[in-house]
Design a protein around this motif. Structure first.
Motif, PDB file in Angstrom:
ATOM      1  N   SER A   1     -26.954   1.325 -59.269  1.00 57.70           N
ATOM      2  CA  SER A   1     -27.077   1.243 -60.607  1.00 57.70           C
ATOM      3  C   SER A   1     -26.436   2.759 -61.052  1.00 57.70           C
ATOM      4  O   SER A   1     -25.760   2.779 -62.203  1.00 57.70           O
ATOM      5  N   ARG A   2     -26.427   3.835 -60.672  1.00 57.89           N
ATOM      6  CA  ARG A   2     -26.053   4.955 -60.788  1.00 57.89           C
ATOM      7  C   ARG A   2     -24.345   5.000 -60.778  1.00 57.89           C
ATOM      8  O   ARG A   2     -23.722   5.608 -61.783  1.00 57.89           O
ATOM      9  N   HIS A   3     -23.703   4.248 -59.678  1.00 61.40           N
ATOM     10  CA  HIS A   3     -22.312   4.330 -59.613  1.00 61.40           C
ATOM     11  C   HIS A   3     -21.539   3.304 -60.097  1.00 61.40           C
ATOM     12  O   HIS A   3     -20.461   3.160 -60.290  1.00 61.40           O
ATOM     13  N   LEU A   4     -22.279   2.070 -60.282  1.00 60.38           N
ATOM     14  CA  LEU A   4     -21.666   0.953 -60.716  1.00 60.38           C
ATOM     15  C   LEU A   4     -21.834   0.614 -62.123  1.00 60.38           C
ATOM     16  O   LEU A   4     -20.845  -0.142 -62.861  1.00 60.38           O
ATOM     17  N   GLY A   5     -22.881   0.765 -62.760  1.00 57.26           N
ATOM     18  CA  GLY A   5     -23.367   0.276 -63.945  1.00 57.26           C
ATOM     19  C   GLY A   5     -24.063   1.131 -65.020  1.00 57.26           C
ATOM     20  O   GLY A   5     -24.236   0.734 -66.007  1.00 57.26           O
ATOM     21  N   ARG A   6     -24.079   2.472 -64.776  1.00 55.23           N
ATOM     22  CA  ARG A   6     -24.559   3.364 -65.824  1.00 55.23           C
ATOM     23  C   ARG A   6     -23.808   3.481 -66.949  1.00 55.23           C
ATOM     24  O   ARG A   6     -24.679   3.103 -68.197  1.00 55.23           O
ATOM     25  N   GLY A   7     -22.649   3.651 -67.271  1.00 50.43           N
ATOM     26  CA  GLY A   7     -21.970   3.633 -68.396  1.00 50.43           C
ATOM     27  C   GLY A   7     -22.002   2.425 -69.277  1.00 50.43           C
ATOM     28  O   GLY A   7     -22.459   2.373 -70.391  1.00 50.43           O
ATOM     29  N   ALA A   8     -21.734   1.501 -68.545  1.00 51.77           N
ATOM     30  CA  ALA A   8     -21.930   0.062 -69.443  1.00 51.77           C
ATOM     31  C   ALA A   8     -23.318  -0.148 -70.053  1.00 51.77           C
ATOM     32  O   ALA A   8     -23.375  -0.733 -71.091  1.00 51.77           O
ATOM     33  N   ILE A   9     -24.233  -0.472 -68.902  1.00 50.84           N
ATOM     34  CA  ILE A   9     -25.691  -0.771 -69.540  1.00 50.84           C
ATOM     35  C   ILE A   9     -26.075   0.113 -70.539  1.00 50.84           C
ATOM     36  O   ILE A   9     -26.850  -0.101 -71.557  1.00 50.84           O
ATOM     37  N   ALA A  10     -26.028   1.519 -70.154  1.00 54.12           N
ATOM     38  CA  ALA A  10     -26.608   2.476 -71.103  1.00 54.12           C
ATOM     39  C   ALA A  10     -26.025   2.354 -72.590  1.00 54.12           C
ATOM     40  O   ALA A  10     -26.928   2.346 -73.447  1.00 54.12           O
ATOM     41  N   GLY A  11     -24.781   2.023 -72.827  1.00 53.80           N
ATOM     42  CA  GLY A  11     -24.158   1.841 -73.776  1.00 53.80           C
ATOM     43  C   GLY A  11     -24.903   0.502 -74.870  1.00 53.80           C
ATOM     44  O   GLY A  11     -25.114   0.730 -75.827  1.00 53.80           O
TER      45      GLY A  11
ATOM     46  N   LEU B   1     -27.880  -0.420 -74.219  1.00 49.21           N
ATOM     47  CA  LEU B   1     -29.207  -0.416 -74.628  1.00 49.21           C
ATOM     48  C   LEU B   1     -29.337   0.740 -75.788  1.00 49.21           C
ATOM     49  O   LEU B   1     -30.314   0.676 -76.526  1.00 49.21           O
ATOM     50  N   GLN B   2     -28.468   1.351 -76.043  1.00 54.09           N
ATOM     51  CA  GLN B   2     -28.392   2.395 -77.155  1.00 54.09           C
ATOM     52  C   GLN B   2     -29.641   3.157 -77.234  1.00 54.09           C
ATOM     53  O   GLN B   2     -30.243   3.996 -76.244  1.00 54.09           O
ATOM     54  N   GLY B   3     -30.619   3.128 -78.433  1.00 55.53           N
ATOM     55  CA  GLY B   3     -31.617   3.981 -78.817  1.00 55.53           C
ATOM     56  C   GLY B   3     -32.831   4.011 -77.808  1.00 55.53           C
ATOM     57  O   GLY B   3     -33.269   4.912 -77.302  1.00 55.53           O
ATOM     58  N   ARG B   4     -33.053   2.602 -77.389  1.00 55.00           N
ATOM     59  CA  ARG B   4     -34.079   2.461 -76.273  1.00 55.00           C
ATOM     60  C   ARG B   4     -33.681   3.064 -75.208  1.00 55.00           C
ATOM     61  O   ARG B   4     -34.690   3.783 -74.706  1.00 55.00           O
ATOM     62  N   TRP B   5     -32.600   3.079 -74.714  1.00 53.35           N
ATOM     63  CA  TRP B   5     -32.141   3.734 -73.553  1.00 53.35           C
ATOM     64  C   TRP B   5     -32.115   5.203 -73.485  1.00 53.35           C
ATOM     65  O   TRP B   5     -32.618   5.729 -72.602  1.00 53.35           O
TER      66      TRP B   5
ATOM     67  N   GLY C   1     -39.019  -2.857 -59.055  1.00 61.75           N
ATOM     68  CA  GLY C   1     -37.669  -2.650 -58.952  1.00 61.75           C
ATOM     69  C   GLY C   1     -36.875  -2.258 -60.473  1.00 61.75           C
ATOM     70  O   GLY C   1     -35.766  -1.762 -60.386  1.00 61.75           O
ATOM     71  N   LEU C   2     -37.656  -2.651 -61.512  1.00 60.40           N
ATOM     72  CA  LEU C   2     -37.123  -2.044 -62.764  1.00 60.40           C
ATOM     73  C   LEU C   2     -37.113  -0.564 -62.629  1.00 60.40           C
ATOM     74  O   LEU C   2     -35.977  -0.186 -63.280  1.00 60.40           O
ATOM     75  N   VAL C   3     -37.889   0.097 -62.379  1.00 59.41           N
ATOM     76  CA  VAL C   3     -37.885   1.567 -62.233  1.00 59.41           C
ATOM     77  C   VAL C   3     -36.698   2.043 -61.597  1.00 59.41           C
ATOM     78  O   VAL C   3     -36.194   2.999 -61.836  1.00 59.41           O
ATOM     79  N   ASN C   4     -36.305   1.566 -60.399  1.00 56.65           N
ATOM     80  CA  ASN C   4     -35.251   1.840 -59.523  1.00 56.65           C
ATOM     81  C   ASN C   4     -33.986   1.713 -60.412  1.00 56.65           C
ATOM     82  O   ASN C   4     -33.388   2.832 -60.388  1.00 56.65           O
ATOM     83  N   ILE C   5     -33.903   0.978 -60.961  1.00 58.05           N
ATOM     84  CA  ILE C   5     -32.813   0.590 -61.770  1.00 58.05           C
ATOM     85  C   ILE C   5     -32.505   1.584 -63.059  1.00 58.05           C
ATOM     86  O   ILE C   5     -31.328   2.042 -63.264  1.00 58.05           O
ATOM     87  N   ALA C   6     -33.772   1.557 -63.659  1.00 52.87           N
ATOM     88  CA  ALA C   6     -33.479   2.637 -65.068  1.00 52.87           C
ATOM     89  C   ALA C   6     -33.526   3.831 -64.499  1.00 52.87           C
ATOM     90  O   ALA C   6     -32.756   4.591 -65.131  1.00 52.87           O
ATOM     91  N   ALA C   7     -34.079   4.387 -63.329  1.00 49.24           N
ATOM     92  CA  ALA C   7     -33.807   5.687 -62.731  1.00 49.24           C
ATOM     93  C   ALA C   7     -32.317   5.959 -62.585  1.00 49.24           C
ATOM     94  O   ALA C   7     -31.697   6.955 -62.767  1.00 49.24           O
ATOM     95  N   GLY C   8     -31.705   5.200 -61.856  1.00 54.06           N
ATOM     96  CA  GLY C   8     -30.210   5.281 -61.528  1.00 54.06           C
ATOM     97  C   GLY C   8     -29.486   5.381 -62.826  1.00 54.06           C
ATOM     98  O   GLY C   8     -28.473   6.074 -62.607  1.00 54.06           O
ATOM     99  N   LEU C   9     -29.818   4.632 -63.726  1.00 56.88           N
ATOM    100  CA  LEU C   9     -28.989   4.694 -65.284  1.00 56.88           C
ATOM    101  C   LEU C   9     -29.296   5.823 -65.825  1.00 56.88           C
ATOM    102  O   LEU C   9     -28.435   6.300 -66.882  1.00 56.88           O
TER     103      LEU C   9
END
Length: 216
Positions: A85-95, A97-101, A128-136
């Protein structure tokens, strides 16, 4: 939800021949925990509920080894999901989710290791959700690994114990270990409730904001 999952697992275990399962485990040797680790890691990466997997670890391997193998599987999945999640999807997903993220990102960065440790102890939050959220998020790799390592075993142990105690109750009728495991889980749930009231999680605020927007 946890009680329902436990009841379904115990019903399923009651329909299995545990002697045959033990014979299979002995015949499989070291391949049995390896297969369990692979299934656990894949299930966590796919964001499947971890509670049935934790219960299965206790039912198959007992409390001690069940905790060991389940913790190893959880850590492997946590490291892999964080890296992906940190190296492949951080920028796209964080964008998206906006304010919530942004709120969750700020909480993880500010709280660091101890915030993540507290989340790992709460059975109400998917592992598992915590893993991805932390990576992002912007949490450091060191804080993530330490918080995960400290919180994984205490968070997993009561569920694994419950799986082992459930098998013991079905085979021998001894209910004391089962009550002990349920009591320990109850204490974790109580701690989760107190923690949640004293410090609201970002996704709670997002949920309240969503309800306010939908009100006429």
């Amino acid at each position: 939800m946890l009680l329902l999952t436990t009841a379904l697992m115990m019903y399923g275990l009651g329909r299995l021949e545990m002697d045959l399962m033990r014979a299979w485990l002995e015949e499989a040797g070291w391949w049995a925990p390896v297969l369990y680790l692979v299934l656990y890691s894949l299930g966590t990466l796919l964001l499947l509920p971890s509670t049935p997997l934790n219960l299965m670890g206790g039912a198959l391997f007992g409390t001690g080894w069940g905790t060991v193998w389940t913790s190893v599987g959880a850590m492997l999945a946590a490291i892999l999901a964080f890296w992906l999640s940190r190296h492949l999807g951080r920028g796209a997903i964080a964008g998206r989710l906006q304010g919530r993220w942004q709120a969750l990102d700020a909480e993880l960065q500010q709280g660091g290791m101890w915030y993540l440790f507290a989340i790992r102890l709460l059975p109400i939050i998917p592992y598992g959700l915590v893993n991805i959220a932390a990576g992002l998020s912007g949490i450091s790799s060191g804080d993530y690994l330490l918080g995960t390592a400290l919180g994984t075993v205490p968070g997993i142990f009561p569920i694994v114990w419950l799986g082992s105690a459930g098998v013991q109750a079905l085979e021998t009728g001894e209910l004391l270990p089962l009550f002990g495991a349920l009591s320990l889980i109850g204490l974790l749930m109580l701690g989760a409730t107190i923690y949640q009231r004293r410090r609201r999680f970002p996704w709670d605020d997002a949920h309240e904001a969503s309800k306010d927007r939908n009100r006429p």
